[in-house]
Design a protein around this motif. Structure first.
Motif, PDB file in Angstrom:
ATOM      1  N   TYR A  30      14.210  33.978 -73.234  1.00 20.92           N
ATOM      2  CA  TYR A  30      14.500  33.350 -74.514  1.00 20.92           C
ATOM      3  C   TYR A  30      13.493  32.261 -74.861  1.00 20.92           C
ATOM      4  CZ  TYR A  30      18.951  35.735 -74.137  1.00 20.92           C
ATOM      5  OH  TYR A  30      19.913  36.691 -74.008  1.00 20.92           O
ATOM      6  N   GLY A  31      12.692  31.829 -73.867  1.00 21.99           N
ATOM      7  CA  GLY A  31      11.730  30.765 -74.123  1.00 21.99           C
ATOM      8  C   GLY A  31      12.445  29.447 -74.311  1.00 21.99           C
ATOM      9  N   GLY A  32      11.879  28.575 -75.091  1.00 23.80           N
ATOM     10  CA  GLY A  32      12.528  27.307 -75.376  1.00 23.80           C
ATOM     11  C   GLY A  32      12.439  26.323 -74.231  1.00 23.80           C
ATOM     12  N   PRO A  33      13.393  25.383 -74.151  1.00 22.24           N
ATOM     13  CA  PRO A  33      13.292  24.291 -73.195  1.00 22.24           C
ATOM     14  C   PRO A  33      13.457  24.718 -71.722  1.00 22.24           C
ATOM     15  CG  PRO A  33      15.400  24.194 -74.332  1.00 22.24           C
ATOM     16  CD  PRO A  33      14.592  25.264 -74.990  1.00 22.24           C
ATOM     17  N   LEU A  34      13.973  25.912 -71.474  1.00 21.27           N
ATOM     18  CA  LEU A  34      14.153  26.350 -70.084  1.00 21.27           C
ATOM     19  C   LEU A  34      12.956  27.136 -69.556  1.00 21.27           C
ATOM     20  CD1 LEU A  34      17.884  27.497 -70.180  1.00 21.27           C
ATOM     21  CD2 LEU A  34      16.967  25.295 -69.492  1.00 21.27           C
ATOM     22  N   ASN A  35      11.993  27.436 -70.415  1.00 22.97           N
ATOM     23  CA  ASN A  35      10.811  28.187 -70.003  1.00 22.97           C
ATOM     24  C   ASN A  35       9.736  27.215 -69.520  1.00 22.97           C
ATOM     25  OD1 ASN A  35       8.988  30.204 -69.535  1.00 22.97           O
ATOM     26  ND2 ASN A  35       8.523  30.586 -71.691  1.00 22.97           N
ATOM     27  N   THR A  36      10.049  26.469 -68.466  1.00 25.88           N
ATOM     28  CA  THR A  36       9.116  25.499 -67.883  1.00 25.88           C
ATOM     29  C   THR A  36       9.057  25.718 -66.374  1.00 25.88           C
ATOM     30  OG1 THR A  36      10.835  23.855 -67.520  1.00 25.88           O
ATOM     31  CG2 THR A  36       9.680  23.771 -69.645  1.00 25.88           C
TER      32      THR A  36
ATOM     33  N   SER B  23      18.546  15.850 -71.218  1.00 22.26           N
ATOM     34  CA  SER B  23      19.482  15.703 -70.100  1.00 22.26           C
ATOM     35  C   SER B  23      19.588  16.994 -69.290  1.00 22.26           C
ATOM     36  CB  SER B  23      20.880  15.304 -70.592  1.00 22.26           C
ATOM     37  OG  SER B  23      21.516  16.394 -71.200  1.00 22.26           O
ATOM     38  N   VAL B  24      19.970  16.816 -68.053  1.00 23.23           N
ATOM     39  CA  VAL B  24      20.173  17.954 -67.164  1.00 23.23           C
ATOM     40  C   VAL B  24      21.456  18.692 -67.545  1.00 23.23           C
ATOM     41  CG1 VAL B  24      20.495  18.635 -64.754  1.00 23.23           C
ATOM     42  CG2 VAL B  24      18.927  16.799 -65.300  1.00 23.23           C
ATOM     43  N   ASP B  25      22.448  17.972 -68.065  1.00 24.18           N
ATOM     44  CA  ASP B  25      23.707  18.608 -68.471  1.00 24.18           C
ATOM     45  C   ASP B  25      23.495  19.637 -69.575  1.00 24.18           C
ATOM     46  OD1 ASP B  25      25.181  17.175 -66.625  1.00 24.18           O
ATOM     47  OD2 ASP B  25      25.668  15.560 -68.052  1.00 24.18           O
ATOM     48  N   LYS B  26      22.647  19.295 -70.560  1.00 23.12           N
ATOM     49  CA  LYS B  26      22.362  20.245 -71.631  1.00 23.12           C
ATOM     50  C   LYS B  26      21.573  21.442 -71.095  1.00 23.12           C
ATOM     51  CE  LYS B  26      22.644  16.921 -75.355  1.00 23.12           C
ATOM     52  NZ  LYS B  26      21.947  16.186 -76.412  1.00 23.12           N
ATOM     53  N   ALA B  27      20.702  21.197 -70.135  1.00 26.49           N
ATOM     54  CA  ALA B  27      19.966  22.300 -69.516  1.00 26.49           C
ATOM     55  C   ALA B  27      20.927  23.212 -68.752  1.00 26.49           C
ATOM     56  CB  ALA B  27      18.895  21.757 -68.571  1.00 26.49           C
ATOM     57  N   PHE B  28      21.926  22.640 -68.105  1.00 31.08           N
ATOM     58  CA  PHE B  28      22.919  23.451 -67.382  1.00 31.08           C
ATOM     59  C   PHE B  28      23.714  24.314 -68.344  1.00 31.08           C
ATOM     60  CE2 PHE B  28      27.334  23.705 -65.691  1.00 31.08           C
ATOM     61  CZ  PHE B  28      27.078  24.642 -64.702  1.00 31.08           C
ATOM     62  N   LYS B  29      24.110  23.757 -69.479  1.00 31.22           N
ATOM     63  CA  LYS B  29      24.866  24.535 -70.471  1.00 31.22           C
ATOM     64  C   LYS B  29      24.022  25.682 -71.032  1.00 31.22           C
ATOM     65  CE  LYS B  29      27.939  20.779 -71.621  1.00 31.22           C
ATOM     66  NZ  LYS B  29      28.304  19.727 -72.545  1.00 31.22           N
ATOM     67  N   LEU B  30      22.736  25.440 -71.261  1.00 34.16           N
ATOM     68  CA  LEU B  30      21.848  26.510 -71.711  1.00 34.16           C
ATOM     69  C   LEU B  30      21.634  27.539 -70.594  1.00 34.16           C
ATOM     70  CD1 LEU B  30      19.085  24.605 -73.713  1.00 34.16           C
ATOM     71  CD2 LEU B  30      20.674  26.306 -74.604  1.00 34.16           C
ATOM     72  N   ALA B  31      21.537  27.064 -69.379  1.00 33.30           N
ATOM     73  CA  ALA B  31      21.301  27.961 -68.246  1.00 33.30           C
ATOM     74  C   ALA B  31      22.467  28.909 -68.027  1.00 33.30           C
ATOM     75  CB  ALA B  31      21.043  27.148 -66.978  1.00 33.30           C
ATOM     76  N   ILE B  32      23.682  28.455 -68.282  1.00 31.11           N
ATOM     77  CA  ILE B  32      24.853  29.330 -68.143  1.00 31.11           C
ATOM     78  C   ILE B  32      24.713  30.532 -69.071  1.00 31.11           C
ATOM     79  CG2 ILE B  32      27.338  29.493 -68.594  1.00 31.11           C
ATOM     80  CD1 ILE B  32      27.600  26.620 -67.656  1.00 31.11           C
ATOM     81  N   GLU B  33      24.185  30.294 -70.273  1.00 30.36           N
ATOM     82  CA  GLU B  33      24.040  31.370 -71.248  1.00 30.36           C
ATOM     83  C   GLU B  33      22.829  32.263 -70.973  1.00 30.36           C
ATOM     84  OE1 GLU B  33      23.907  29.661 -75.162  1.00 30.36           O
ATOM     85  OE2 GLU B  33      25.577  28.324 -74.722  1.00 30.36           O
ATOM     86  N   HIS B  34      21.731  31.696 -70.437  1.00 28.18           N
ATOM     87  CA  HIS B  34      20.468  32.441 -70.412  1.00 28.18           C
ATOM     88  C   HIS B  34      19.935  32.803 -69.028  1.00 28.18           C
ATOM     89  CE1 HIS B  34      20.212  31.832 -74.690  1.00 28.18           C
ATOM     90  NE2 HIS B  34      20.189  30.522 -74.566  1.00 28.18           N
ATOM     91  N   PHE B  35      20.269  32.096 -67.985  1.00 25.64           N
ATOM     92  CA  PHE B  35      19.682  32.369 -66.673  1.00 25.64           C
ATOM     93  C   PHE B  35      20.200  33.685 -66.105  1.00 25.64           C
ATOM     94  CE2 PHE B  35      17.878  28.439 -64.384  1.00 25.64           C
ATOM     95  CZ  PHE B  35      17.247  28.020 -65.537  1.00 25.64           C
ATOM     96  N   GLY B  36      19.288  34.481 -65.558  1.00 27.26           N
ATOM     97  CA  GLY B  36      19.660  35.661 -64.800  1.00 27.26           C
ATOM     98  C   GLY B  36      20.084  36.872 -65.598  1.00 27.26           C
TER      99      GLY B  36
END
Length: 152
Positions: A132-138, A114-127
């Protein structure tokens, strides 16, 4: 009113048309007899006598006080602008917090289905400058918002 103080000279100089200019010139010639209302007191001295002696009653209305109590155009305009700015910033704030801007920019960035889970991860890791790699490293997540671009 304040609006009249702004628009009357503009119209009198012909910027709003010749018809309004001629009407403003005619309006300048109109004389109005105005006598301000005064508060009566138990004193036997009249308002004219007070003015001759150089003293005046602080409760007495003057022409300036009476005419300045019109519609508060400037205050209304400033309050309207402030409310519009506040509304605009609240709109931005709520869209950022809710993830609406994230979904618009990274609409195909999906983590754990889901995009919601990606948003929650992005709050912690983006910028933060760390990859960190993982599901956001695409490619869809723009390699963790640019943090992992040097590693791909």
């Amino acid at each position: 009113s304040e609006a009249a103080n702004v628009f009357f000279p503009v119209a009198a100089n012909g910027f709003l048309g010749l018809k309004l200019q001629s009407q403003c010139i005619q309006a300048k010639d109109i004389k109005v007899d105005y006598e301000p209302t005064t508060n009566t007191t138990s004193s036997s001295v009249s308002a004219d006598d007070d003015n001759k002696n150089g003293t005046s009653d602080p409760n007495q209305n003057t022409d300036q006080d009476t005419f300045s109590k019109g519609f508060p155009l400037r205050t209304s305009l400033l309050v309207s602008i402030a409310l519009a700015m506040l509304g605009f910033w609240l709109h931005i704030f709520f869209n950022k917090v809710s993830g609406a801007y994230f979904e618009q920019r990274y609409d195909n960035c999906i983590a754990d289905g889901s995009v919601d889970k990606a948003f929650k991860l992005a709050i912690e890791h983006f910028g933060d400058g760390n990859c960190y790699g993982g599901p956001l490293n695409t490619l869809e997540c723009e390699f963790e918002g640019g943090d992992c671009i040097n590693f791909n």
